[in-house]
Each structure stands twice: as structure tokens, then as C-alpha cells.
Write an enzyme that holds these catalytic residues in place. Structure first.
Site, PDB file in Angstrom:
ATOM      1  N   HIS A  36      12.621  58.602 -24.868  1.00 54.43           N
ATOM      2  CA  HIS A  36      13.724  57.757 -23.947  1.00 54.43           C
ATOM      3  C   HIS A  36      15.033  57.467 -24.850  1.00 54.43           C
ATOM      4  CE1 HIS A  36      15.426  55.269 -20.727  1.00 54.43           C
ATOM      5  NE2 HIS A  36      15.370  54.105 -21.612  1.00 54.43           N
ATOM      6  N   CYS A  64      18.331  60.050 -19.024  1.00 53.40           N
ATOM      7  CA  CYS A  64      18.682  59.151 -20.043  1.00 53.40           C
ATOM      8  C   CYS A  64      19.652  59.782 -21.319  1.00 53.40           C
ATOM      9  CB  CYS A  64      17.522  58.160 -20.359  1.00 53.40           C
ATOM     10  SG  CYS A  64      16.459  59.113 -21.318  1.00 53.40           S
ATOM     11  N   HIS A  89      20.773  51.260 -21.185  1.00 53.68           N
ATOM     12  CA  HIS A  89      19.893  52.394 -20.967  1.00 53.68           C
ATOM     13  C   HIS A  89      19.703  52.694 -19.362  1.00 53.68           C
ATOM     14  CE1 HIS A  89      15.885  50.400 -20.094  1.00 53.68           C
ATOM     15  NE2 HIS A  89      16.326  49.370 -20.271  1.00 53.68           N
TER      16      HIS A  89
END
Length: 167
Positions: free
Chosen positions: A28, A118, A40
Site C-alpha cells: 500500500h 494507490c 492515501h
């Protein structure tokens, strides 16, 4: 402070740095904006620190841009500063990266695992270039696996033909 889960000897994050968080089956990504906070992508219903950030977005095709404490986003997962494309692209000034990220907070954005995830998001903020090495690497692995399977199949067919010709 945010460094309790950091992989050593990586430096403390500075505003504009990209943060790579090591989830069990994927990475991530977030951008550090200062004072322990990151921005994020998260699924619209995600609870802070739930640890399912990007993977759940893939199921909904939407994500929310969130500002949360790095320690909450990372949870028990390790993380590191990873500005890996600095040698290839010139990063925007830190104040501009942070400003662009802050302007996105609260917005719902399109999320696609292969083109708008992401990692694409944070690279766009830092470099102005949307890219994801996870996607590129996965495509390469799938391609190599496909070639290997095709080769094994072809060898099997050739061996089978040779046996039939000898009989």
C-alpha cells in the site's frame, strides 16, 4: 511517533516522501504530509487502520482520499520511505506535493487495480507521473508464466508426436 514500525535504517519521513507499507499480499502507498500524517486512497467504508486499504477498493472501483496518522494506516505492518523514482523523474517541490495531496482529501476517486491504484496516486502527486511498478511486475510475471506454460505444452505435444511416430 510514526517511526515505531519503520524498517531500519530508513530515514524519518519528510513532507512529500512516498511511504510504502508492506501488507501481507501487496504494497500500500501513501504520501507523507508532516506531523505524522499521510494521505492515501482507502475504500469508501474503511475504518482507519483496518489494513485492507487498496484491496477493498478493488472490489468497489471507488476510493476516498484520506488523511490519517501513518501509525494508524500502517497498523502492525512495516513501512519505509521509498522515493524510488527520484533518479528517473524530478520530484515536485515538497510544498507542492503536500498542497496537491491536501486538495484531494475527502474526494471520491475512481479506483482500478491496473491503472488507478494507490501507487499510481502517490506517484502522480510526487512526480506528476501516474505509474505502478506492482502492476508492471504482475503483468511481467503473468507473461512469463504464460510463455512457460505454452513452452511446456508445446514440448508435451512434440514428445507425444514422437512417441506416435515411433509406434
Amino acid at each position: 511517533m510514526a517511526s515505531r514500525q519503520s524498517l531500519m535504517p530508513w530515514p524519518e519521513p519528510k513532507p512529500g516522501d512516498l511511504i510504502e507499507i508492506f501488507r501481507p499480499i501487496y504494497r500500500h502507498w501513501a504520501v507523507y504530509v508532516g506531523d505524522g500524517y499521510v494521505i492515501h486512497l482507502a475504500p469508501p467504508s474503511e475504518i482507519a487502520g483496518a489494513g485492507a486499504a487498496s484491496i477493498m477498493s478493488a472490489l468497489t472501483d471507488k476510493a476516498i482520499v484520506k488523511k490519517e496518522l501513518l501509525c494508524d494506516v500502517a497498523g502492525k505492518d512495516k513501512y519505509q520511505v521509498n522515493n524510488k523514482h527520484d533518479g528517473e523523474y524530478t520530484p515536485l517541490p515538497a510544498y507542492k506535493i503536500v498542497k496537491r495531496a491536501e486538495e484531494m482529501v475527502g474526494k471520491e476517486v475512481l479506483y482500478k487495480l491496473t491503472s488507478e491504484n494507490c501507487e499510481h496516486f502517490v506517484n502522480e502527486l510526487r512526480y506528476g507521473v501516474s505509474r505502478s511498478d506492482q502492476v508492471t511486475d504482475a503483468i511481467k510475471v503473468a507473461g512469463i508464466t504464460g510463455v512457460c506454460l505454452a513452452t511446456v505444452g508445446l514440448i508435451g505435444i512434440m514428445c507425444s508426436r514422437n512417441k506416435k511416430q515411433k509406434q
